[in-house]
Design a protein around this motif. Structure first.
Motif, mmCIF file in Angstrom:
data_model
loop_
_atom_site.group_PDB
_atom_site.id
_atom_site.type_symbol
_atom_site.label_atom_id
_atom_site.label_comp_id
_atom_site.label_asym_id
_atom_site.label_seq_id
_atom_site.Cartn_x
_atom_site.Cartn_y
_atom_site.Cartn_z
ATOM 1 N N ASP A 176 7.017 3.779 -7.491
ATOM 2 C CA ASP A 176 5.895 3.457 -6.626
ATOM 3 C C ASP A 176 6.311 3.284 -5.183
ATOM 4 O O ASP A 176 5.510 3.282 -4.285
ATOM 5 C CB ASP A 176 5.213 2.165 -7.100
ATOM 6 N N SER A 177 7.623 3.096 -4.978
ATOM 7 C CA SER A 177 8.023 2.789 -3.613
ATOM 8 C C SER A 177 8.259 4.072 -2.825
ATOM 9 O O SER A 177 8.880 5.012 -3.315
ATOM 10 C CB SER A 177 9.307 1.973 -3.637
ATOM 11 N N PRO A 178 7.729 4.124 -1.597
ATOM 12 C CA PRO A 178 7.968 5.304 -0.781
ATOM 13 C C PRO A 178 9.421 5.378 -0.390
ATOM 14 O O PRO A 178 10.117 4.363 -0.374
ATOM 15 C CB PRO A 178 7.084 5.066 0.450
ATOM 16 N N PRO A 179 9.905 6.586 -0.103
ATOM 17 C CA PRO A 179 11.305 6.693 0.272
ATOM 18 C C PRO A 179 11.586 5.947 1.558
ATOM 19 O O PRO A 179 10.779 5.961 2.473
ATOM 20 C CB PRO A 179 11.494 8.193 0.465
ATOM 21 N N ALA B 27 -0.296 8.656 4.376
ATOM 22 C CA ALA B 27 0.488 7.540 4.915
ATOM 23 C C ALA B 27 0.930 6.589 3.809
ATOM 24 O O ALA B 27 1.950 5.928 3.920
ATOM 25 C CB ALA B 27 -0.351 6.768 5.932
ATOM 26 N N ASP B 28 0.148 6.521 2.753
ATOM 27 C CA ASP B 28 0.330 5.465 1.767
ATOM 28 C C ASP B 28 -0.050 6.021 0.393
ATOM 29 O O ASP B 28 -1.189 5.863 -0.051
ATOM 30 C CB ASP B 28 -0.590 4.295 2.180
ATOM 31 N N PRO B 29 0.909 6.697 -0.285
ATOM 32 C CA PRO B 29 0.576 7.341 -1.559
ATOM 33 C C PRO B 29 -0.002 6.362 -2.595
ATOM 34 O O PRO B 29 -0.758 6.775 -3.471
ATOM 35 C CB PRO B 29 1.912 7.912 -2.031
ATOM 36 N N ALA B 30 0.303 5.062 -2.462
ATOM 37 C CA ALA B 30 -0.235 4.089 -3.428
ATOM 38 C C ALA B 30 -1.751 3.997 -3.319
ATOM 39 O O ALA B 30 -2.427 3.592 -4.270
ATOM 40 C CB ALA B 30 0.395 2.715 -3.200
ATOM 41 N N HIS B 31 -2.293 4.384 -2.160
ATOM 42 C CA HIS B 31 -3.750 4.356 -1.997
ATOM 43 C C HIS B 31 -4.431 5.291 -3.000
ATOM 44 O O HIS B 31 -5.517 4.999 -3.490
ATOM 45 C CB HIS B 31 -4.107 4.750 -0.557
ATOM 46 N N ALA B 32 -3.778 6.411 -3.302
ATOM 47 C CA ALA B 32 -4.350 7.360 -4.266
ATOM 48 C C ALA B 32 -4.450 6.701 -5.645
ATOM 49 O O ALA B 32 -5.440 6.881 -6.358
ATOM 50 C CB ALA B 32 -3.494 8.617 -4.335
ATOM 51 N N ASP B 33 -3.431 5.918 -6.008
ATOM 52 C CA ASP B 33 -3.456 5.244 -7.311
ATOM 53 C C ASP B 33 -4.571 4.198 -7.352
ATOM 54 O O ASP B 33 -5.302 4.095 -8.330
ATOM 55 C CB ASP B 33 -2.103 4.566 -7.591
ATOM 56 N N ALA B 34 -4.700 3.414 -6.262
ATOM 57 C CA ALA B 34 -5.743 2.381 -6.222
ATOM 58 C C ALA B 34 -7.118 3.029 -6.287
ATOM 59 O O ALA B 34 -8.004 2.561 -7.008
ATOM 60 C CB ALA B 34 -5.607 1.541 -4.947
#
Ligand SMILES: Nc1ncnc2c1ncn2[C@@H]1O[C@H](COP(=O)(O)OP(=O)(O)OP(=O)(O)O)[C@@H](O)[C@H]1O
Ligand SMILES: [Mg+2]
Length: 395
Positions: free
Chosen positions: A12-15, A169-176
């Motif tokens: 989940d963590s961005p590089p 900017a924030d790939p975790a946004h896609a999951d949320a």
């Protein structure tokens, strides 16, 4: 360069890597049975790519193939089951897109494809990978001709476009966003079916509120950075935009409500809205699924929706280019830009401005157009590829 190359992108963590910006670029591209391309093999350098050729030549299909190297259904929303090559009544049983890409984190081999009726599969350096991992390696922003009048079109399309800028900017946004949508659909189904078990609905609404607040918070964060970057650039040929988000949760949070309080308030609104949402069969309760991206043309002090077609196109380019600079500047990977019909509606001054911006940006931009002359401002700073009946040659 490979400094800072993460061992795995399936987390989940961005590089987190080197602080300097290296261009992200597709260095080779191979298509198999994708749309009109039976087989295509291209080698590229890192400079901007101009694809020109007649209507129906295969320009947009090429951009669409690249868009499948990022999560989702591709830039035409066709999905993995909608892009296999057709010839007469025959349809290829599988398709594949393979690319060697260069990013600030190193070089990767990305492969995406699907078998007939199957889900897409993704590979990174030959190993199976999740879609989100692709976004972490090669963030992408695209603009399609359908988005040229985005500001005057349906609210949902504007929100979808903005959410993609946020994902980059924030790939975790896609999951949320996807978790939120799943819980929203689950709640609505229960209401539609009259299954109003309060304990069950309470639990779903609390979960929905949690995902909704995460989404709203990511959007507000991305919007603040994007607006700051737009404000920083004054006097260019692309107009400044004033952006805001008109959504119940976003407004609460922008006014200073803490995440926990915003969740409680949203969950309470969902509770109160149950009966109405059940009667109308839609989630009318205001939440992140109903947020409006409000945009104004600052120079003209005018709503973006009232701007001319060319002014709207210039505004949307302002957003895409500024988001590219934000991503490059925040130590992440500069996104690949895909601009289908890049110059449509742009006058010569803006075409020259676009060439300047793109040549200055840290990453490879792919553009299409029917005439090479539309891109003459790029001079010898772009690689020109002529597309003709699904054949591509350097020109
Ligand atoms: N699944 C498919 N199999 C084979 N050909 C397809 C498939 N889907 C679309 N095509 C065809 O591919 C061709 C190229 O389409 P594409 O949209 O890439 O053209 P283009 O060069 O972008 O043209 P324009 O300038 O009109 O936008 C079209 O003739 C289209 O009908
Ligand atoms: Mg096209």
């Amino acid at each position: 360069m490979t400094e800072g190359r993460p061992d795995t992108f399936n987390s989940d963590s961005p590089p987190s890597g080197a602080a300097n910006t290296e261009p992200a670029a597709v260095r080779s591209l191979r298509l198999t049975d994708f749309r009109c391309y039976q087989a295509l093999d291209l080698s590229l350098d890192v400079s901007p790519v101009v694809l020109f050729g007649e209507n129906g030549a295969g320009k947009t299909n090429l951009l669409e193939a690249i868009s499948f190297l990022s999560p989702g259904r591709g830039m035409r929303s066709a999905g993995a089951d909608g892009v296999a090559r057709k010839a007469g009544i025959d349809r290829a049983k599988e398709w594949a897109v393979f690319a060697e890409v260069e990013t600030k984190f190193g070089e990767y081999r990305l492969g995406v494809g699907a078998r007939e009726g199957g889900r897409r599969t993704n590979r990174i350096d030959g190993d199976p990978a999740q879609q989100g991992a692709l976004a972490r390696i090669l963030p992408m922003i695209w603009l399609t001709p359908a988005q040229d009048r985005l500001f005057a079109g349906p609210r949902a399309d504007r929100l979808k476009f903005f959410d993609r800028l946020v994902y980059a900017a924030d790939p975790a946004h896609a999951d949320a966003a996807s978790a939120y949508e799943k819980t929203r659909v689950r709640r609505q189904r229960l209401l539609d079916e009259g299954r109003t078990d309060p304990a069950w609905l309470d639990a779903i609404e609390i979960e929905m509120a949690g995902h909704g607040v995460a989404m709203a918070s990511a959007r507000l964060d991305a919007l603040a950075r994007l607006q700051a970057e737009i404000d920083r650039r004054d006097g260019g040929v692309f107009p400044q935009a004033e952006l805001s988000l008109d959504g119940a949760v976003e407004v609460d949070m922008a006014e200073g409500l803490m995440a926990g309080e915003a969740e409680d308030r949203f969950a309470a609104a969902l509770y109160e809205g149950r009966q109405r949402d059940a009667i109308v069969g839609r989630t009318l309760t205001r939440g992140p699924h109903r947020t409006e991206l409000v945009a104004r043309h600052r120079g003209k002090d005018q709503a973006a929706a009232d701007c001319s077609t060319g002014e709207q196109k210039a505004l949307i380019l302002t957003l895409a280019l500024a988001q590219g600079r934000v991503l490059a500047g925040q130590g992440g990977a500069a996104p690949l830009l895909l601009l289908d019909e890049a110059c449509a509606h742009l006058d010569q001054i803006r075409r020259e401005g676009l060439a300047r911006e793109i040549c200055d940006s840290g990453s490879q931009t792919w553009m299409t157009g029917v005439e090479r002359s539309l891109f003459e401002a790029f001079d010898n700073r772009a690689q020109f590829l002529k597309v003709n009946q699904a054949q591509v040659e350097s020109f």
